[in-house]
Design a protein around this motif. Structure first.
Motif, PDB file in Angstrom:
ATOM      1  N   LYS A   1       0.832  -1.211   0.000  1.00 23.12           N
ATOM      2  CA  LYS A   1       0.000   0.000   0.000  1.00 23.12           C
ATOM      3  C   LYS A   1       0.865   1.260   0.000  1.00 23.12           C
ATOM      4  O   LYS A   1       0.602   2.207  -0.740  1.00 23.12           O
TER       5      LYS A   1
ATOM      6  N   ASP B   1      -8.036   5.027  -7.179  1.00 24.01           N
ATOM      7  CA  ASP B   1      -8.299   3.984  -6.196  1.00 24.01           C
ATOM      8  C   ASP B   1      -7.338   2.818  -6.440  1.00 24.01           C
ATOM      9  O   ASP B   1      -7.312   2.231  -7.527  1.00 24.01           O
TER      10      ASP B   1
ATOM     11  N   THR C   1      -7.167   0.003  -4.493  1.00 23.15           N
ATOM     12  CA  THR C   1      -7.593  -1.208  -3.785  1.00 23.15           C
ATOM     13  C   THR C   1      -7.400  -2.456  -4.631  1.00 23.15           C
ATOM     14  O   THR C   1      -6.846  -3.464  -4.173  1.00 23.15           O
ATOM     15  N   LYS C   2      -7.848  -2.405  -5.893  1.00 26.91           N
ATOM     16  CA  LYS C   2      -7.724  -3.567  -6.772  1.00 26.91           C
ATOM     17  C   LYS C   2      -6.261  -3.876  -7.079  1.00 26.91           C
ATOM     18  O   LYS C   2      -5.867  -5.037  -7.202  1.00 26.91           O
TER      19      LYS C   2
END
Length: 277
Positions: free
Chosen positions: A134, A143, A145-146
C-alpha cells in the motif's frame, strides 16, 4: 546507445524502410534475397513492411547478403536494436489502469521459469507485506484497492516449484523505511520466511561491499529472453539478446558479492530487531 522514448516506436518503421531501400539499391527481388537468406519470401515481405519485427540475427544476415557498407551496417543495426526495445511510460500505465499492469506482470511471471530481480532501492511486490505494498503505491493516482489485491495475488507464483526465483537486494533496499518501524520489522521478517522456500533465493548486498559498478536501476530478467528496467517515469523492455546478456552479467557480478542462506538470514534478523528496538 542513447535514445529518446519517442524514437522507439518510430524505429520499427525506419528499420523496415532502410532494409527495403538497401535491397532495391542492390537490385535484388524479395524472392532472390529471401532465397539467399534462407528465409521465406513471406517473412521478408513482412519485415520490409514492418508487420514483423526481425531479430538481430535476421538483420545481420540480410545486411551481409546485401554487402552493406560499414556505415550502413552501423546505422541499420542501431535501428534494429531500438526496434527490439520498448518504452512503457508510467502515465500511459496509469491511464490504462494499474491493475492491467499487474495482469501483464503476472503473464510474464507465468511464462518464465527462471526469474532474476535486482532491487537497489525498495522491496518488490512479490516479497512485500500488504502494508508495504500500500505504501509503495502512494504516488499513484486513483483507487488502488484492486491493484493492492492483484499484487498480493501474484505472490502465489513464488510457491510454483517449477520456477526458480533469485532476488538481489541492496542493504538500503531492505532497510529503507517505507513504512513505520514496527511494520518494517514485519517486512524484514517476511524476507527471512520466504528465503526458506526451496525455489526462492534471497540475497542481500551489504553496504560495506566493495564493487566498482554501482547499483543504478531496478531490473528484472525473465529467462534469457526479456529484461525490464524501471525508471521514475516508466520502464524499458529489452528483447535484444546483447542487452539481456549484459543485464545477466551485471546480475551475476552482484550475485557473487551477496549474502545468501544462513548468512543473509542472520543479517535480516539483526535488522528486523533494530527496527523493533
Amino acid at each position: 546507445m542513447t535514445f529518446q522514448p519517442e524514437q522507439l516506436g518510430q524505429s520499427k518503421a525506419d528499420l523496415a524502410a532502410s532494409l527495403r531501400e538497401l535491397r532495391k539499391r542492390v537490385g535484388l527481388s524479395q524472392v532472390r534475397l529471401a532465397q539467399r537468406c534462407n528465409m521465406s519470401q513471406t517473412k521478408l515481405s513482412n519485415i520490409e513492411t514492418g508487420r514483423v519485427g526481425p531479430n538481430l540475427v535476421d538483420v545481420e544476415l540480410i545486411l551481409r547478403v546485401l554487402e552493406a557498407s560499414p556505415a550502413e551496417v552501423a546505422e541499420v543495426m542501431s535501428l534494429a536494436r531500438l526496434a527490439n526495445t520498448e518504452w512503457q511510460g508510467k502515465r500511459a500505465s496509469w491511464r490504462r489502469g494499474l491493475e492491467k499492469r499487474q495482469a501483464e506482470l503476472a503473464g510474464l511471471e507465468s511464462e518464465a521459469t527462471t526469474l532474476r530481480y535486482f532491487l537497489p532501492a525498495m522491496v518488490t511486490g512479490l516479497l512485500a507485506t500488504p502494508e508495504y505494498v500500500k505504501a509503495s503505491l502512494s504516488g499513484s493516482p486513483g483507487d488502488k484497492t484492486k491493484t493492492v489485491a492483484r499484487k498480493l495475488e501474484r505472490q502465489a507464483v513464488l510457491y510454483d516449484s517449477t520456477k526458480t526465483f533469485t532476488f538481489l537486494l541492496t542493504e538500503q533496499a531492505v532497510r529503507w523505511p517505507v513504512i513505520h518501524r514496527a511494520a518494517m520489522a514485519v517486512q524484514v521478517d517476511r524476507l527471512v520466511s520466504l528465503s526458506h522456500l526451496p525455489n526462492v533465493r534471497i540475497g542481500v548486498l551489504p553496504i560495506e561491499s566493495v564493487m566498482s559498478r554501482g547499483p543504478m536501476n531496478t531490473f528484472t530478467v525473465y529467462d534469457q529472453r526479456l529484461a525490464t528496467v524501471e525508471t521514475f517515469t516508466g520502464r524499458i523492455v529489452f528483447q535484444d539478446s546483447r542487452d539481456i546478456a549484459e543485464h545477466l552479467r551485471v546480475f551475476e557480478m552482484y550475485e557473487r558479492n551477496a549474502l545468501f542462506g544462513e548468512d543473509v538470514r542472520r543479517a535480516l534478523t539483526e535488522w528486523a530487531n533494530l527496527f523493533r528496538s
